[in-house]
Design an enzyme around this catalytic site. Sequence first.
Site, PDB file in Angstrom:
ATOM      1  N   TYR A 158       8.093  13.279   5.115  1.00 29.97           N
ATOM      2  CA  TYR A 158       6.822  12.061   4.833  1.00 29.97           C
ATOM      3  C   TYR A 158       6.521  11.428   5.871  1.00 29.97           C
ATOM      4  O   TYR A 158       5.338  11.512   6.089  1.00 29.97           O
ATOM      5  CB  TYR A 158       7.904  10.873   3.710  1.00 29.97           C
ATOM      6  CG  TYR A 158       7.113   9.854   3.206  1.00 29.97           C
ATOM      7  CD1 TYR A 158       6.106  10.207   2.328  1.00 29.97           C
ATOM      8  CD2 TYR A 158       6.965   8.487   3.720  1.00 29.97           C
ATOM      9  CE1 TYR A 158       5.255   9.212   1.449  1.00 29.97           C
ATOM     10  CE2 TYR A 158       6.192   7.517   3.154  1.00 29.97           C
ATOM     11  CZ  TYR A 158       5.247   8.063   2.148  1.00 29.97           C
ATOM     12  OH  TYR A 158       4.554   7.043   1.610  1.00 29.97           O
ATOM     13  N   ASP A 159       7.233  10.884   6.923  1.00 26.31           N
ATOM     14  CA  ASP A 159       6.627  10.166   8.039  1.00 26.31           C
ATOM     15  C   ASP A 159       5.913  11.068   8.861  1.00 26.31           C
ATOM     16  O   ASP A 159       4.917  10.499   9.286  1.00 26.31           O
ATOM     17  CB  ASP A 159       8.147   9.550   8.833  1.00 26.31           C
ATOM     18  CG  ASP A 159       9.016   8.658   7.984  1.00 26.31           C
ATOM     19  OD1 ASP A 159       8.640   8.461   6.912  1.00 26.31           O
ATOM     20  OD2 ASP A 159       9.786   8.189   8.584  1.00 26.31           O
ATOM     21  N   VAL A 201      12.543  -2.209  -5.345  1.00 27.33           N
ATOM     22  CA  VAL A 201      12.089  -3.318  -6.521  1.00 27.33           C
ATOM     23  C   VAL A 201      12.397  -2.700  -7.805  1.00 27.33           C
ATOM     24  O   VAL A 201      12.918  -3.307  -8.784  1.00 27.33           O
ATOM     25  CB  VAL A 201      10.848  -3.597  -6.299  1.00 27.33           C
ATOM     26  CG1 VAL A 201      10.310  -4.647  -7.502  1.00 27.33           C
ATOM     27  CG2 VAL A 201      10.546  -4.406  -4.977  1.00 27.33           C
ATOM     28  N   ASN A 203      14.331  -0.228  -8.846  1.00 29.27           N
ATOM     29  CA  ASN A 203      15.906  -0.015  -8.831  1.00 29.27           C
ATOM     30  C   ASN A 203      16.328  -1.441  -9.387  1.00 29.27           C
ATOM     31  O   ASN A 203      17.318  -1.407 -10.440  1.00 29.27           O
ATOM     32  CB  ASN A 203      16.570   0.166  -7.592  1.00 29.27           C
ATOM     33  CG  ASN A 203      17.023   1.498  -7.613  1.00 29.27           C
ATOM     34  OD1 ASN A 203      16.724   2.538  -8.333  1.00 29.27           O
ATOM     35  ND2 ASN A 203      17.815   2.105  -6.638  1.00 29.27           N
ATOM     36  N   GLY A 220      22.451  -5.566   3.224  1.00 31.92           N
ATOM     37  CA  GLY A 220      21.616  -6.414   2.444  1.00 31.92           C
ATOM     38  C   GLY A 220      20.596  -7.231   3.470  1.00 31.92           C
ATOM     39  O   GLY A 220      19.887  -7.776   2.911  1.00 31.92           O
ATOM     40  N   ARG A 224      12.592  -6.550   4.261  1.00 24.85           N
ATOM     41  CA  ARG A 224      11.281  -5.861   4.060  1.00 24.85           C
ATOM     42  C   ARG A 224      10.034  -6.826   3.447  1.00 24.85           C
ATOM     43  O   ARG A 224      10.523  -8.172   3.236  1.00 24.85           O
ATOM     44  CB  ARG A 224      11.612  -5.192   2.593  1.00 24.85           C
ATOM     45  CG  ARG A 224      12.815  -3.949   2.584  1.00 24.85           C
ATOM     46  CD  ARG A 224      12.069  -2.794   3.488  1.00 24.85           C
ATOM     47  NE  ARG A 224      13.032  -1.615   3.542  1.00 24.85           N
ATOM     48  CZ  ARG A 224      13.879  -1.700   4.493  1.00 24.85           C
ATOM     49  NH1 ARG A 224      13.915  -2.513   5.716  1.00 24.85           N
ATOM     50  NH2 ARG A 224      14.688  -0.409   4.679  1.00 24.85           N
ATOM     51  N   ASP A 286      17.233   4.593   7.445  1.00 30.34           N
ATOM     52  CA  ASP A 286      16.524   3.545   6.817  1.00 30.34           C
ATOM     53  C   ASP A 286      16.284   2.324   7.670  1.00 30.34           C
ATOM     54  O   ASP A 286      16.975   1.966   8.596  1.00 30.34           O
ATOM     55  CB  ASP A 286      17.898   3.094   5.819  1.00 30.34           C
ATOM     56  CG  ASP A 286      17.302   2.125   4.979  1.00 30.34           C
ATOM     57  OD1 ASP A 286      16.224   2.384   4.277  1.00 30.34           O
ATOM     58  OD2 ASP A 286      18.001   1.109   4.349  1.00 30.34           O
ATOM     59  N   GLN A 289      14.013  -3.256   9.814  1.00 31.48           N
ATOM     60  CA  GLN A 289      13.017  -4.398   9.440  1.00 31.48           C
ATOM     61  C   GLN A 289      11.650  -3.710   9.252  1.00 31.48           C
ATOM     62  O   GLN A 289      11.402  -2.963   9.936  1.00 31.48           O
ATOM     63  CB  GLN A 289      13.194  -5.400  10.238  1.00 31.48           C
ATOM     64  CG  GLN A 289      13.223  -4.907  11.856  1.00 31.48           C
ATOM     65  CD  GLN A 289      13.423  -6.128  12.783  1.00 31.48           C
ATOM     66  OE1 GLN A 289      13.821  -7.484  12.396  1.00 31.48           O
ATOM     67  NE2 GLN A 289      12.879  -6.010  14.108  1.00 31.48           N
TER      68      GLN A 289
HETATM   69  N1  LIG Z   1       3.694   1.980  -3.068  1.00 29.11           N
HETATM   70  C1  LIG Z   1       4.163   1.984  -1.947  1.00 29.11           C
HETATM   71  O1  LIG Z   1       4.874   0.987  -1.549  1.00 29.11           O
HETATM   72  C2  LIG Z   1       3.373   2.707  -0.894  1.00 29.11           C
HETATM   73  C3  LIG Z   1       3.632   2.501   0.365  1.00 29.11           C
HETATM   74  C4  LIG Z   1       2.968   3.043   1.374  1.00 29.11           C
HETATM   75  C5  LIG Z   1       2.213   4.315   1.200  1.00 29.11           C
HETATM   76  N2  LIG Z   1       1.896   4.461  -0.148  1.00 29.11           N
HETATM   77  C6  LIG Z   1       1.070   5.649  -0.405  1.00 29.11           C
HETATM   78  O2  LIG Z   1       0.179   5.483  -1.295  1.00 29.11           O
HETATM   79  C7  LIG Z   1       0.023   6.661  -2.181  1.00 29.11           C
HETATM   80  C8  LIG Z   1       0.434   6.330  -3.613  1.00 29.11           C
HETATM   81  O3  LIG Z   1       1.801   5.828  -3.737  1.00 29.11           O
HETATM   82  P1  LIG Z   1       2.477   5.380  -5.181  1.00 29.11           P
HETATM   83  O4  LIG Z   1       3.362   4.253  -4.952  1.00 29.11           O
HETATM   84  O5  LIG Z   1       1.519   5.229  -6.184  1.00 29.11           O
HETATM   85  O6  LIG Z   1       3.339   6.725  -5.280  1.00 29.11           O
HETATM   86  P2  LIG Z   1       3.196   7.796  -6.760  1.00 29.11           P
HETATM   87  O7  LIG Z   1       4.369   8.762  -6.475  1.00 29.11           O
HETATM   88  O8  LIG Z   1       3.251   6.726  -8.018  1.00 29.11           O
HETATM   89  O9  LIG Z   1       1.858   8.461  -6.679  1.00 29.11           O
HETATM   90  C9  LIG Z   1       1.627   9.564  -6.078  1.00 29.11           C
HETATM   91  C10 LIG Z   1       0.766  10.279  -7.078  1.00 29.11           C
HETATM   92  O10 LIG Z   1       0.279  11.675  -6.117  1.00 29.11           O
HETATM   93  C11 LIG Z   1       0.515  12.607  -7.004  1.00 29.11           C
HETATM   94  N3  LIG Z   1       0.951  13.995  -6.333  1.00 29.11           N
HETATM   95  C12 LIG Z   1       1.845  14.022  -5.642  1.00 29.11           C
HETATM   96  N4  LIG Z   1       1.784  15.388  -4.759  1.00 29.11           N
HETATM   97  C13 LIG Z   1       0.563  15.826  -5.137  1.00 29.11           C
HETATM   98  C14 LIG Z   1      -0.067  16.852  -4.831  1.00 29.11           C
HETATM   99  N5  LIG Z   1       0.462  17.927  -3.929  1.00 29.11           N
HETATM  100  N6  LIG Z   1      -1.264  17.088  -5.609  1.00 29.11           N
HETATM  101  C15 LIG Z   1      -1.880  16.297  -6.328  1.00 29.11           C
HETATM  102  N7  LIG Z   1      -1.201  15.297  -6.608  1.00 29.11           N
HETATM  103  C16 LIG Z   1      -0.016  15.096  -6.254  1.00 29.11           C
HETATM  104  C17 LIG Z   1       1.855  12.279  -7.963  1.00 29.11           C
HETATM  105  O11 LIG Z   1       2.145  13.104  -9.151  1.00 29.11           O
HETATM  106  C18 LIG Z   1       1.426  10.902  -8.323  1.00 29.11           C
HETATM  107  O12 LIG Z   1       0.833  10.597  -9.279  1.00 29.11           O
HETATM  108  C19 LIG Z   1       0.926   7.792  -1.648  1.00 29.11           C
HETATM  109  O13 LIG Z   1       0.097   8.753  -0.734  1.00 29.11           O
HETATM  110  C20 LIG Z   1       1.949   6.936  -0.759  1.00 29.11           C
HETATM  111  O14 LIG Z   1       2.603   7.481   0.424  1.00 29.11           O
HETATM  112  C21 LIG Z   1       2.689   3.951  -1.151  1.00 29.11           C
END
Ligand SMILES: NC(=O)c1ccc[n+]([C@@H]2O[C@H](COP(=O)([O-])OP(=O)(O)OC[C@H]3O[C@@H](n4cnc5c(N)ncnc54)[C@H](O)[C@@H]3O)[C@@H](O)[C@H]2O)c1
Length: 326
Positions: A158-159, A201, A203, A220, A224, A286, A289
């Site tokens: 991911y990162d 959250v 969870n 804990g 965040r 993990d 901070q």
């Molecule tokens: N929610 C957060 O706290 C947060 C924080 C940092 C970054 N993001 C980024 O924001 C974006 C949305 O996150 P979210 O929280 O809504 O997560 P989410 O998992 O609910 O949404 C991601 C969406 O992408 C779709 N997806 C995954 N792989 C795919 C692919 N190969 N092709 C097409 N669709 C695909 C999934 O089905 C899902 O609908 C992500 O890119 C995530 O990395 C979210």
Amino acid sequence: MRSSFANDQSERTVQKKVLITGGAGFLGSHLCDRLIEVGHDILCVDNFFTGSKENVRHLIGHPRFELLRHDVTFPLYVEVDEIYNLACPASPKHYQYDPVQTTKTSVHGAINLLGLAKRTQAKILQASTSEVYGDPEIHPQSETYWGKVNPVGIRSCYDEGKRCAETLFFDYWRQHEVKIKVSRIFNTYGPRMHPNDGRVVSNFIVQALLGNDITIYGDGNQSRSFCFVDDLLDALVRTMETSDSFTGPINLGNPEETTVLKLAETIIQITQSRSRLVYRPKPDDDPRQRKPDISRARSVLGWAPKVSLEEGLSRTIDYFRKRLVI
Ligand SMILES: NC(=O)c1ccc[n+]([C@@H]2O[C@H](COP(=O)([O-])OP(=O)(O)OC[C@H]3O[C@@H](n4cnc5c(N)ncnc54)[C@H](O)[C@@H]3O)[C@@H](O)[C@H]2O)c1
């Protein structure tokens, strides 16, 4: 094959054709709502890995909404003015399920969508993440910090996928003059989060509502900062609206810091749950901070989050109460 979306012109005042990848996910579905409301034409693209049709069911049949099952690791040929690239599983449980596909989604997805932006001259916004800072050595994190990321750990798919996507965005900008915006999103929560995605959250709320033990990983005291979805969407849309010369990266999140323990206690208090706190070992890599420095968002977007943690949690808890039928 070209989508019919390309030819969907009509008499009404269409402002923009907007592609939202990951549009059936948590953030994406709220973004669909937001942009439909202001009159845009939305093409929501998702492979439904973590997203669901339920999140956008209320929009199906709307004349300015189209839903397409598609995996962004394959090219997409449509005509659009703006692209929000949100496709990527966001919770560790889901992105570690198939780590190779996670990296492909970030990297091949970015290449495909940047190619689309180049061809159509669309503006493109990348949903990057605070995870690009890894386990940070400076606090709070500003955009000039390059991060401390393990390239071979279980979170790396991911990162590092997101870091490579950022590189691609900036290279398409430098090399091909694509109009890019890179937003680094910090922990965001709200209605339509997946109940089983293992994010802290959702969870804690589900455990509290079901009266189950609340699982805290580590002691804990790791910090965040949690941003409510409405605030985050304001910032995302404002970022897309900045002038073409603004590329980011830009931190988007709530700088109000809280510990995981405090979060659990607040949720217990709002839900009036009898759940007990139980402690489990901290997973690998993990971060200790996390807190965004949002000076850039304040000055460039004139934005700061408005929703307090208590209010945002109450609205999220209401959603989960209905969803879990409690
Ligand atoms: N929610 C957060 O706290 C947060 C924080 C940092 C970054 N993001 C980024 O924001 C974006 C949305 O996150 P979210 O929280 O809504 O997560 P989410 O998992 O609910 O949404 C991601 C969406 O992408 C779709 N997806 C995954 N792989 C795919 C692919 N190969 N092709 C097409 N669709 C695909 C999934 O089905 C899902 O609908 C992500 O890119 C995530 O990395 C979210």
